[in-house]
Motif scaffolding. Sequence first.
Motif, PDB file in Angstrom:
ATOM      1  N   LEU A  78      -0.961  83.629  13.411  1.00 65.50           N
ATOM      2  CA  LEU A  78      -1.230  84.931  12.817  1.00 65.50           C
ATOM      3  C   LEU A  78      -2.412  85.581  13.524  1.00 65.50           C
ATOM      4  CD1 LEU A  78      -0.823  83.979   9.052  1.00 65.50           C
ATOM      5  CD2 LEU A  78       0.919  84.649  10.697  1.00 65.50           C
ATOM      6  N   LYS A  79      -2.513  86.880  13.377  1.00 64.86           N
ATOM      7  CA  LYS A  79      -3.609  87.612  14.013  1.00 64.86           C
ATOM      8  C   LYS A  79      -4.976  87.176  13.501  1.00 64.86           C
ATOM      9  CE  LYS A  79      -0.863  91.608  15.254  1.00 64.86           C
ATOM     10  NZ  LYS A  79      -0.542  93.016  14.974  1.00 64.86           N
ATOM     11  N   ASP A  80      -5.024  86.619  12.291  1.00 62.17           N
ATOM     12  CA  ASP A  80      -6.307  86.143  11.755  1.00 62.17           C
ATOM     13  C   ASP A  80      -6.658  84.732  12.243  1.00 62.17           C
ATOM     14  OD1 ASP A  80      -4.662  84.469  10.289  1.00 62.17           O
ATOM     15  OD2 ASP A  80      -5.190  85.320   8.332  1.00 62.17           O
ATOM     16  N   GLY A  81      -5.832  84.166  13.130  1.00 61.53           N
ATOM     17  CA  GLY A  81      -6.111  82.856  13.711  1.00 61.53           C
ATOM     18  C   GLY A  81      -5.438  81.685  13.014  1.00 61.53           C
ATOM     19  N   LYS A  82      -4.879  81.900  11.824  1.00 66.52           N
ATOM     20  CA  LYS A  82      -4.192  80.820  11.109  1.00 66.52           C
ATOM     21  C   LYS A  82      -2.880  80.484  11.812  1.00 66.52           C
ATOM     22  CE  LYS A  82      -6.079  81.985   6.607  1.00 66.52           C
ATOM     23  NZ  LYS A  82      -5.788  82.517   5.279  1.00 66.52           N
ATOM     24  N   ARG A  83      -2.500  79.196  11.709  1.00 65.73           N
ATOM     25  CA  ARG A  83      -1.241  78.750  12.288  1.00 65.73           C
ATOM     26  C   ARG A  83      -0.400  78.072  11.219  1.00 65.73           C
ATOM     27  NH1 ARG A  83      -3.229  75.678  17.569  1.00 65.73           N
ATOM     28  NH2 ARG A  83      -4.890  75.103  16.158  1.00 65.73           N
ATOM     29  N   LEU A  84       0.901  78.311  11.287  1.00 62.22           N
ATOM     30  CA  LEU A  84       1.844  77.762  10.319  1.00 62.22           C
ATOM     31  C   LEU A  84       3.098  77.338  11.048  1.00 62.22           C
ATOM     32  CD1 LEU A  84       2.835  77.314   7.336  1.00 62.22           C
ATOM     33  CD2 LEU A  84       3.671  79.666   7.429  1.00 62.22           C
ATOM     34  N   LEU A  85       3.598  76.168  10.676  1.00 66.98           N
ATOM     35  CA  LEU A  85       4.863  75.689  11.223  1.00 66.98           C
ATOM     36  C   LEU A  85       5.812  75.419  10.064  1.00 66.98           C
ATOM     37  CD1 LEU A  85       5.773  73.666  14.142  1.00 66.98           C
ATOM     38  CD2 LEU A  85       6.430  72.649  11.973  1.00 66.98           C
ATOM     39  N   LEU A  86       7.015  75.970  10.140  1.00 66.74           N
ATOM     40  CA  LEU A  86       8.061  75.717   9.152  1.00 66.74           C
ATOM     41  C   LEU A  86       9.164  74.927   9.843  1.00 66.74           C
ATOM     42  CD1 LEU A  86       8.293  79.301   7.602  1.00 66.74           C
ATOM     43  CD2 LEU A  86       7.039  77.337   6.697  1.00 66.74           C
ATOM     44  N   GLY A  87       9.445  73.736   9.352  1.00 66.59           N
ATOM     45  CA  GLY A  87      10.488  72.914   9.951  1.00 66.59           C
ATOM     46  C   GLY A  87      11.846  73.576   9.814  1.00 66.59           C
ATOM     47  N   THR A  88      12.748  73.270  10.765  1.00 68.73           N
ATOM     48  CA  THR A  88      14.107  73.809  10.709  1.00 68.73           C
ATOM     49  C   THR A  88      15.106  72.783  11.220  1.00 68.73           C
ATOM     50  OG1 THR A  88      15.557  75.635  11.318  1.00 68.73           O
ATOM     51  CG2 THR A  88      13.980  74.912  12.985  1.00 68.73           C
ATOM     52  N   GLN A  89      16.300  72.856  10.686  1.00 66.38           N
ATOM     53  CA  GLN A  89      17.417  72.061  11.165  1.00 66.38           C
ATOM     54  C   GLN A  89      18.416  72.941  11.916  1.00 66.38           C
ATOM     55  OE1 GLN A  89      17.366  68.599  10.768  1.00 66.38           O
ATOM     56  NE2 GLN A  89      15.333  69.327  10.226  1.00 66.38           N
ATOM     57  N   GLN A  90      18.101  74.222  12.014  1.00 68.87           N
ATOM     58  CA  GLN A  90      18.992  75.181  12.667  1.00 68.87           C
ATOM     59  C   GLN A  90      18.220  75.999  13.706  1.00 68.87           C
ATOM     60  OE1 GLN A  90      20.841  77.552   9.591  1.00 68.87           O
ATOM     61  NE2 GLN A  90      21.111  75.776   8.283  1.00 68.87           N
ATOM     62  N   PRO A  91      17.700  75.344  14.755  1.00 69.08           N
ATOM     63  CA  PRO A  91      16.836  76.056  15.705  1.00 69.08           C
ATOM     64  C   PRO A  91      17.536  77.184  16.458  1.00 69.08           C
ATOM     65  CG  PRO A  91      17.319  73.831  16.485  1.00 69.08           C
ATOM     66  CD  PRO A  91      17.835  73.925  15.095  1.00 69.08           C
ATOM     67  N   GLU A  92      18.788  77.017  16.828  1.00 69.40           N
ATOM     68  CA  GLU A  92      19.483  78.064  17.594  1.00 69.40           C
ATOM     69  C   GLU A  92      19.725  79.310  16.750  1.00 69.40           C
ATOM     70  OE1 GLU A  92      19.696  77.884  20.841  1.00 69.40           O
ATOM     71  OE2 GLU A  92      18.790  75.902  20.655  1.00 69.40           O
ATOM     72  N   GLU A  93      20.146  79.121  15.498  1.00 67.65           N
ATOM     73  CA  GLU A  93      20.353  80.253  14.602  1.00 67.65           C
ATOM     74  C   GLU A  93      19.034  80.963  14.323  1.00 67.65           C
ATOM     75  OE1 GLU A  93      21.432  77.171  14.155  1.00 67.65           O
ATOM     76  OE2 GLU A  93      23.538  77.173  13.599  1.00 67.65           O
ATOM     77  N   LEU A  94      17.965  80.186  14.204  1.00 72.42           N
ATOM     78  CA  LEU A  94      16.646  80.764  13.960  1.00 72.42           C
ATOM     79  C   LEU A  94      16.174  81.588  15.162  1.00 72.42           C
ATOM     80  CD1 LEU A  94      14.241  81.082  12.085  1.00 72.42           C
ATOM     81  CD2 LEU A  94      13.431  78.832  12.828  1.00 72.42           C
ATOM     82  N   LYS A  95      16.447  81.113  16.365  1.00 72.56           N
ATOM     83  CA  LYS A  95      16.085  81.879  17.571  1.00 72.56           C
ATOM     84  C   LYS A  95      16.801  83.226  17.597  1.00 72.56           C
ATOM     85  CE  LYS A  95      15.113  77.939  20.573  1.00 72.56           C
ATOM     86  NZ  LYS A  95      15.583  77.116  21.701  1.00 72.56           N
ATOM     87  N   LEU A  96      18.083  83.223  17.230  1.00 69.26           N
ATOM     88  CA  LEU A  96      18.843  84.481  17.184  1.00 69.26           C
ATOM     89  C   LEU A  96      18.251  85.435  16.140  1.00 69.26           C
ATOM     90  CD1 LEU A  96      22.498  83.111  17.449  1.00 69.26           C
ATOM     91  CD2 LEU A  96      21.190  84.315  19.221  1.00 69.26           C
ATOM     92  N   ALA A  97      17.852  84.890  15.002  1.00 67.14           N
ATOM     93  CA  ALA A  97      17.256  85.725  13.960  1.00 67.14           C
ATOM     94  C   ALA A  97      15.930  86.319  14.425  1.00 67.14           C
ATOM     95  CB  ALA A  97      17.048  84.903  12.691  1.00 67.14           C
TER      96      ALA A  97
END
Length: 176
Positions: free
Chosen positions: A146-165
Amino acid sequence: MVRIYFEENQRFNQPWIWILMIGITFPILGGLIYSSIINLTGNENVNSKTDVNALIFALVFTFIVFSAIYWLLLTVRLYTRVENNGIHYRFPPMVNKWKHISKNELKSIEVKKYSPLGEYGGWGYRIGKNGKALNVRGNMGLAMELKDGKRLLLGTQQPEELKLALQKLHEEQTVY
C-alpha cells in the motif's frame, strides 16, 4: 455499478491437517482418560484426592483446547474478491467484516509464489517481516504493497484467474 472480476473462498480442508490433529488428540485424551479411570477405580495408588482432581482438570482443559482448535479449523475461511473498485477480503472469525483496499491505496500488486513457512511462519493469520499474510494452504498469493508502506498477502488457489482479474482491475477506469 460494482463489477466482480474474481471471487474465491478457501478453508482448511487438507487431509494431512486432520490426520495430524486426530493423531495428536486421541492419544493425549486417551491417556488422560485412562489415567483418570485407573485413579478413580483405585487400581493404582492414589496419593491424594488432589491428584484425581488434577487429572480431571487436565482432561477437561485438554478437551476444551482441542475443541477450540477443531472449531477454528472448521470455521476459518478466507474470502477474496476483486471488484472494479479494489480488493475485498475477510478472514472470519479473525476478520469478520469485509476489508476494502481501493485501487487508489495500492502502490504495487502482484500474484506471486512465496514461502509460507519461511516468510510468515506458516498458514493462518500471520504477521511477519514481510507484513501481514492471510492464507490457508499452498504457496501462491496476492501480494500488495500500500502507499502507506503496509504489505498484505492473501493466499490463493486460483493464481491464473486472479491475474486475469487484476488485469481487468488495472484497465477499469472507475469514477470515484
